[in-house]
Write a protein that holds these residues in place. Structure first.
Motif, PDB file in Angstrom:
ATOM      1  N   ARG A 184     -26.207 -12.787  17.540  1.00  0.00           N
ATOM      2  CA  ARG A 184     -25.383 -13.335  16.467  1.00  0.00           C
ATOM      3  C   ARG A 184     -26.172 -14.376  15.670  1.00  0.00           C
ATOM      4  O   ARG A 184     -26.924 -15.183  16.203  1.00  0.00           O
TER       5      ARG A 184
ATOM      6  N   ASN B 107     -36.439  -5.694  24.927  1.00  0.00           N
ATOM      7  CA  ASN B 107     -35.861  -4.699  25.830  1.00  0.00           C
ATOM      8  C   ASN B 107     -36.372  -3.316  25.440  1.00  0.00           C
ATOM      9  O   ASN B 107     -35.781  -2.628  24.595  1.00  0.00           O
TER      10      ASN B 107
ATOM     11  N   GLY C  37     -33.646 -11.003  29.837  1.00  0.00           N
ATOM     12  CA  GLY C  37     -32.340 -10.478  29.415  1.00  0.00           C
ATOM     13  C   GLY C  37     -31.354 -11.603  29.174  1.00  0.00           C
ATOM     14  O   GLY C  37     -30.147 -11.400  29.134  1.00  0.00           O
ATOM     15  N   SER C  38     -31.888 -12.810  29.017  1.00  0.00           N
ATOM     16  CA  SER C  38     -31.074 -13.978  28.688  1.00  0.00           C
ATOM     17  C   SER C  38     -31.826 -14.729  27.597  1.00  0.00           C
ATOM     18  O   SER C  38     -32.912 -15.255  27.843  1.00  0.00           O
TER      19      SER C  38
ATOM     20  N   TYR D  40     -35.334  -8.861  19.223  1.00  0.00           N
ATOM     21  CA  TYR D  40     -34.202  -7.984  19.466  1.00  0.00           C
ATOM     22  C   TYR D  40     -33.971  -7.217  18.159  1.00  0.00           C
ATOM     23  O   TYR D  40     -33.242  -7.672  17.279  1.00  0.00           O
TER      24      TYR D  40
ATOM     25  N   GLU E 267     -26.625 -18.105  17.608  1.00  0.00           N
ATOM     26  CA  GLU E 267     -27.756 -17.740  18.462  1.00  0.00           C
ATOM     27  C   GLU E 267     -29.060 -17.765  17.649  1.00  0.00           C
ATOM     28  O   GLU E 267     -29.952 -18.559  17.918  1.00  0.00           O
TER      29      GLU E 267
ATOM     30  N   PHE F  25     -40.429 -13.101  21.002  1.00  0.00           N
ATOM     31  CA  PHE F  25     -39.226 -12.423  21.473  1.00  0.00           C
ATOM     32  C   PHE F  25     -38.663 -11.608  20.319  1.00  0.00           C
ATOM     33  O   PHE F  25     -38.638 -12.063  19.172  1.00  0.00           O
TER      34      PHE F  25
ATOM     35  N   LYS G  28     -28.243  -7.018  18.203  1.00  0.00           N
ATOM     36  CA  LYS G  28     -27.160  -7.491  19.091  1.00  0.00           C
ATOM     37  C   LYS G  28     -26.859  -8.974  18.902  1.00  0.00           C
ATOM     38  O   LYS G  28     -25.730  -9.401  19.089  1.00  0.00           O
TER      39      LYS G  28
HETATM   40  P1  P6P Z   1     -29.846  -6.568  26.477  1.00  0.00           P
HETATM   41  C1  P6P Z   1     -27.058 -11.782  26.797  1.00  0.00           C
HETATM   42  O1  P6P Z   1     -25.984 -10.874  26.955  1.00  0.00           O
HETATM   43  C2  P6P Z   1     -27.590 -11.621  25.384  1.00  0.00           C
HETATM   44  O2  P6P Z   1     -26.595 -11.899  24.459  1.00  0.00           O
HETATM   45  C3  P6P Z   1     -28.800 -12.509  25.176  1.00  0.00           C
HETATM   46  O3  P6P Z   1     -28.756 -13.651  25.930  1.00  0.00           O
HETATM   47  C4  P6P Z   1     -29.954 -11.615  25.584  1.00  0.00           C
HETATM   48  O4  P6P Z   1     -31.162 -11.916  24.900  1.00  0.00           O
HETATM   49  C5  P6P Z   1     -29.458 -10.220  25.199  1.00  0.00           C
HETATM   50  O5  P6P Z   1     -28.031 -10.279  25.213  1.00  0.00           O
HETATM   51  C6  P6P Z   1     -29.929  -9.173  26.180  1.00  0.00           C
HETATM   52  O6  P6P Z   1     -29.434  -7.931  25.709  1.00  0.00           O
HETATM   53  O7  P6P Z   1     -29.284  -5.483  25.599  1.00  0.00           O
HETATM   54  O8  P6P Z   1     -31.362  -6.539  26.532  1.00  0.00           O
HETATM   55  O9  P6P Z   1     -29.230  -6.654  27.843  1.00  0.00           O
END
Ligand code: P6P
Length: 331
Positions: A270, A211, A240-241, A258, A274, A256, A268
């Motif tokens: 867990r 993101n 976003g999933s 985060y 996750e 990928f 973000k």
């Molecule tokens: P952001 C969905 O809410 C989630 O937990 C994951 O599935 C996804 O990768 C992430 O948050 C997306 O987060 O901040 O990019 O919207």
């Protein structure tokens, strides 16, 4: 040669026969998760008709809005697992504390899951999924189980991990440490049918999935890494999933991330339900998963809902960002 047509149950039973002393418990566990997956798939595919789209008005321990289907999926997983008598406790994104399972007082497993990851995407028909971790119980049955002790295990001790993706089709992917196996639900007969018995992340796709809207809060290593990806012609793909982004990269290649940032140093996602299960799958498929400095599977959890930065996908891409991050620490 006759076509090899294997259901989830047939496949697991055949592999249990490879493990002397196997009790069939694992077949029961995965079948229970598969049963819940069939029910969740049905619910997700008729959400707009059955008025189960939208939020409950509550927020969960993650301070996130709870979707009606989050609770439905959470309930269906607990209802499917409890009667097996094999699970002494359940950890869920939707449950603040571990759920002790009365029928599983002597159960030898704990199961953790995100019942419906990405559920905020239900109303736009983006792929969403159930992510699960299965650990062997550490405490002695009947010893007044301390569920947290049974749950706070590093990912390298996972007995099994997997996910069910509810997308253009419903697929169940799992590993027990002997490769990654994928099944596609045939709704006409209600069976998960084997589609790949040894899935490998070797597609080589030049794709990065993150993101970038968060990049103003990133550190210099993450900014440098994305700039390198762009300079080398990588394409950006971001649903976003997590389950949708992960599944695409698992099948085609790519990475990928985060990352942690100035606002959320641990990111973000867990760890227990996750990142660790997805890391187990990715490593079994020949990829890597890191928090930027160490293997996700080596992180010793200290809390049920703790978060971690996540970099997961092709080994080369993950190693590149680990190198960049080590350099930025020395700058
Ligand atoms: P952001 C969905 O809410 C989630 O937990 C994951 O599935 C996804 O990768 C992430 O948050 C997306 O987060 O901040 O990019 O919207």
């Amino acid at each position: 040669m006759t076509a090899h047509y294997s259901t989830l149950t047939q496949f697991i039973r055949a592999r249990e026969r490879d493990h002397p002393g196997a009790t069939g418990d694992f077949t029961s566990l995965l079948n229970a998760i598969g049963l819940a997956g069939k029910r969740i798939s049905r619910d997700v595919n008729r959400a707009g008709i059955a008025d189960i789209i939208g939020v409950t008005g509550d927020t969960n321990v993650q301070q996130e809005k709870v979707q009606k289907l989050d609770i439905i999926a959470n309930t269906e997983l607990i209802q499917a697992l409890a009667p097996t008598g094999l699970v002494c406790a359940i950890g869920s994104e939707e449950e603040d504390e571990p759920v002790e399972v009365e029928q599983g007082v002597n159960g030898r497993y704990v199961v953790l899951f995100d019942p419906l990851d990405g559920s905020s995407n239900i109303d736009v028909c983006a792929p969403i999924g159930t992510i699960f971790s299965i650990y062997r119980r550490k405490t002695t049955p009947g010893s007044g189980t301390n569920s947290l002790e049974d749950m706070l295990q590093p990912g390298r001790d996972l007995a099994a991990a997997g996910y069910i993706i509810y997308g253009s089709s419903t697929m169940l992917i799992y590993t027990t440490g002997s490769g990654v196996h994928s099944f596609t639900l045939d709704p006409a007969i209600g069976e998960f049918i084997l589609t790949n018995s040894d899935l490998k992340c070797d597609g080589g796709a030049k794709v990065y999935s993150t993101n970038e809207g968060n990049s103003p809060r990133w550190d210099d290593a993450d900014i440098a890494w994305v700039a390198e990806m762009k300079a080398e012609g990588y394409s950006a793909r971001y649903i976003g999933s997590l389950v949708g982004d992960f599944h695409r990269n698992l099948l085609r290649g790519g990475i990928f991330t985060y990352p942690g940032d100035k606002k959320s140093p641990n990111g973000k996602l867990r760890l227990l339900y996750e990142c660790a299960p997805m890391a187990f799958i990715m490593e079994q498929a020949g990829g890597k998963a890191s928090d930027g400095t160490q293997r996700i599977l080596d992180i010793q959890p200290t809390a049920l809902h703790q978060r971690t930065p996540l970099y997961i996908g092709g080994a080369n891409e993950v190693e590149r960002i680990e190198r960049l991050r080590s350099m930025s620490f020395t700058q």
